[in-house]
Design a protein around this motif. Structure first.
Motif, PDB file in Angstrom:
ATOM      1  N   ALA A 114       0.835  -1.211   0.000  1.00 26.58           N
ATOM      2  CA  ALA A 114       0.000   0.000   0.000  1.00 26.58           C
ATOM      3  C   ALA A 114       0.865   1.254   0.000  1.00 26.58           C
ATOM      4  O   ALA A 114       0.532   2.246  -0.650  1.00 26.58           O
ATOM      5  N   ALA A 115       1.989   1.202   0.718  1.00 25.67           N
ATOM      6  CA  ALA A 115       2.902   2.352   0.756  1.00 25.67           C
ATOM      7  C   ALA A 115       3.515   2.587  -0.621  1.00 25.67           C
ATOM      8  O   ALA A 115       3.663   3.737  -1.065  1.00 25.67           O
ATOM      9  N   ILE A 116       3.879   1.511  -1.311  1.00 21.61           N
ATOM     10  CA  ILE A 116       4.440   1.637  -2.668  1.00 21.61           C
ATOM     11  C   ILE A 116       3.402   2.218  -3.624  1.00 21.61           C
ATOM     12  O   ILE A 116       3.704   3.103  -4.440  1.00 21.61           O
ATOM     13  N   ALA A 117       2.153   1.744  -3.502  1.00 27.04           N
ATOM     14  CA  ALA A 117       1.076   2.257  -4.354  1.00 27.04           C
ATOM     15  C   ALA A 117       0.836   3.740  -4.094  1.00 27.04           C
ATOM     16  O   ALA A 117       0.615   4.518  -5.033  1.00 27.04           O
ATOM     17  N   LEU A 118       0.893   4.124  -2.820  1.00 25.29           N
ATOM     18  CA  LEU A 118       0.707   5.533  -2.471  1.00 25.29           C
ATOM     19  C   LEU A 118       1.854   6.378  -3.026  1.00 25.29           C
ATOM     20  O   LEU A 118       1.636   7.472  -3.561  1.00 25.29           O
ATOM     21  N   LEU A 119       3.076   5.869  -2.920  1.00 22.00           N
ATOM     22  CA  LEU A 119       4.237   6.578  -3.458  1.00 22.00           C
ATOM     23  C   LEU A 119       4.104   6.763  -4.961  1.00 22.00           C
ATOM     24  O   LEU A 119       4.419   7.839  -5.501  1.00 22.00           O
ATOM     25  N   GLN A 120       3.648   5.742  -5.659  1.00 17.34           N
ATOM     26  CA  GLN A 120       3.463   5.843  -7.105  1.00 17.34           C
ATOM     27  C   GLN A 120       2.422   6.898  -7.459  1.00 17.34           C
ATOM     28  O   GLN A 120       2.612   7.696  -8.375  1.00 17.34           O
ATOM     29  N   LYS A 121       1.317   6.910  -6.698  1.00 19.05           N
ATOM     30  CA  LYS A 121       0.265   7.885  -6.964  1.00 19.05           C
ATOM     31  C   LYS A 121       0.768   9.301  -6.698  1.00 19.05           C
ATOM     32  O   LYS A 121       0.479  10.232  -7.468  1.00 19.05           O
ATOM     33  N   ILE A 122       1.531   9.470  -5.627  1.00 20.47           N
ATOM     34  CA  ILE A 122       2.095  10.793  -5.324  1.00 20.47           C
ATOM     35  C   ILE A 122       3.091  11.197  -6.399  1.00 20.47           C
ATOM     36  O   ILE A 122       3.121  12.346  -6.855  1.00 20.47           O
TER      37      ILE A 122
END
Length: 482
Positions: A360-368
């Motif tokens: 989830a943290a990686i997905a959030l980083l990608q979205k940011i």
């Protein structure tokens, strides 16, 4: 033909009864849902000891709200100016002189409460008080308040307003045509969003024609925009009865005494509201107040955690800047930076008490990263170009007798600083996202990221990182930074 006869013989009263039962079941489900939601809120506040300081009252109120739901407590509060008969009215409802009354204004100095115990055999115009839409063992509490126009009335009115947020039904008592003070107070209470009954008390003191004229003026002019006619009742909570007698000498004597309260219309109105809205009213009012208290708690939590979050972000910034500055391999530069960003996101989520997996943290980083647009591209191109140049200078150090070391360090600081600015921006966006309950809010990720990037003084941040990174490299590596 027989089929048509069967259709005509449907038992519609049974259908009506089934619909009523369905409504009661739905009401009970709503009540249970509110109870479970509030219990979950109370049990998962996730406040440190420091964060609880200054929130003792709010935490106590939340606990009381939960207890209120668990014992099915209905709270009814009386408001009004002094001398309007609030205490007498509540005493008449209870049937006992529980609340203080007297000839002087301002007898009630504090907020007092008493239980209203309804008798099972009590009936008011055919409405059994025991049949309150499935209330069973519920409690009804009547609450008296000081007059809204007493000395130090501003603070007391604020106290009354806060009380109105917690209760389920408001009784606003007047004893004649409304004053400006009463209208303004009623308007403020109306904004709380709770059911209100406007009570015209002491009608025994007016001739019938005057009483009706005052009532119509209140109904058609004073509160037309605030209340419906169904929300206005006329009562005499403690009517005065004049008795004339003759003594032995034939002289006429006049004696005044208190008669039986005339409040049947008010009792009926209260019970109709409880019967019609029942537990849904209590559940809704409790959750509205709990939500307001929870917002105060969250604001306090975020205020305290803001400083800790900023410290964590800047620590990650310097770690990422150092890692990128010291690593001459381009691919490793980018990978290391991403690892630090993910670790920062996970640490921030833990700080704000929001569970988050590495995926989830990686997905959030990608979205940011996608939403950051230009700054992410700048970091990538800078890392790509400077890493190659830095690698070449590093290989040349032995052949140039160390002369290439100074430009190597300068490039490393620049590269690390650019990576640090990116990390700082990612941290600020993540902080806003987590502080909003792991949601972007109505604006969406791109808008949130744009707002944060515009608010950042990137030049100042870059210079600070470069200075601290240069000092750290000089201290840790023995480089002479120019």
């Amino acid at each position: 033909m027989s089929e048509a006869s069967d259709n005509n013989s449907w038992n519609f009263p049974d259908l009506d009864e089934a619909l009523v039962n369905f409504d009661e079941i739905q009401e009970q489900l709503n009540y249970q849902q509110a109870q479970d939601s509030l219990r979950n809120l109370v049990n998962h506040l996730d406040l440190t000891n420091r964060e609880q300081i200054g929130l003792e009252s709010e935490l106590k109120n939340l606990t009381e709200m939960l207890e209120k739901l668990e014992c099915s407590l209905v709270q009814i509060v009386a408001f009004g100016m002094v001398g309007r008969g609030k205490s007498s009215l509540l005493n008449a409802l209870i049937g006992k002189n529980i609340f203080k009354t007297g000839p002087l204004h301002g007898v009630t100095q504090t907020i007092d409460a008493a239980d209203w115990k309804l008798q099972e055999d009590e009936q008011i115009k055919g409405l059994q008080t025991v049949a309150l839409s499935g209330w069973g063992q519920s409690q009804i509490q009547l609450i008296d308040t000081p007059g809204i126009d007493e000395v130090d009335g501003e603070s007391r009115e604020m106290l009354a307003h806060d009380m109105a947020k917690q209760v389920d039904l408001i009784l606003f008592v007047i004893s004649g045509d409304m004053t400006k003070v009463e209208f303004e107070a009623l308007s403020r209470l109306r904004s709380v969003g709770k059911p209100i009954i406007l009570i015209f008390n002491k009608i025994d003191q007016y001739p019938e024609i005057d009483r009706l004229a005052i009532y119509e003026k209140i109904r058609d002019e004073r509160v037309k925009e605030l209340l419906s006619p169904d929300e206005i009742v006329m009562v005499a909570a403690a009517p005065l009865i004049t008795e004339i007698s003759q003594d032995e000498q034939g002289n006429l004597k006049q004696k005044r005494s208190r008669g039986k309260p005339k409040i049947e219309s008010l009792k009926l109105k209260i019970l109709e509201i409880l019967h019609r809205e029942g537990k849904s009213l209590v559940a809704l009012n409790t959750m509205l107040y709990a939500d307001e208290v929870n917002e105060q708690i969250v604001a306090r939590k975020l205020q305290i955690r803001e400083k800790a979050a900023n410290q964590l972000i800047y620590k990650a910034v310097m770690i990422k800047a150092m890692a990128v500055a010291l690593n001459p391999v381009t691919v490793v530069d980018l990978f290391t930076g991403a690892v630090v960003d993910v670790a920062m996101i996970l640490s921030l989520s833990n700080l704000y008490g929001i569970a988050m997996t590495q995926q989830a943290a990686i997905a959030l980083l990608q979205k940011i990263g996608v939403s950051m647009g230009g700054i992410s591209a700048t970091e990538f191109l800078t890392s790509l170009g400077l890493s190659s140049l830095k690698g070449m200078l590093g290989l040349m150090v032995p052949t140039t007798a160390g002369l290439s070391l100074l430009p190597y360090v300068s490039i490393a600081i620049t590269q690390g600083s650019v990576a640090g600015v990116s990390c700082y921006a990612i941290g600020q966006v993540t902080k806003r996202y987590l502080a909003n309950g792991a949601a972007w809010g109505p604006e969406g990720p791109k808008t949130v990221v744009k707002q944060i990037l515009l608010s950042l003084d990137k030049t100042s941040i870059l210079n600070r990182i470069k200075w601290e990174l240069g000092a750290k490299l000089k201290r840790d590596q023995g480089f002479k930074v120019m």
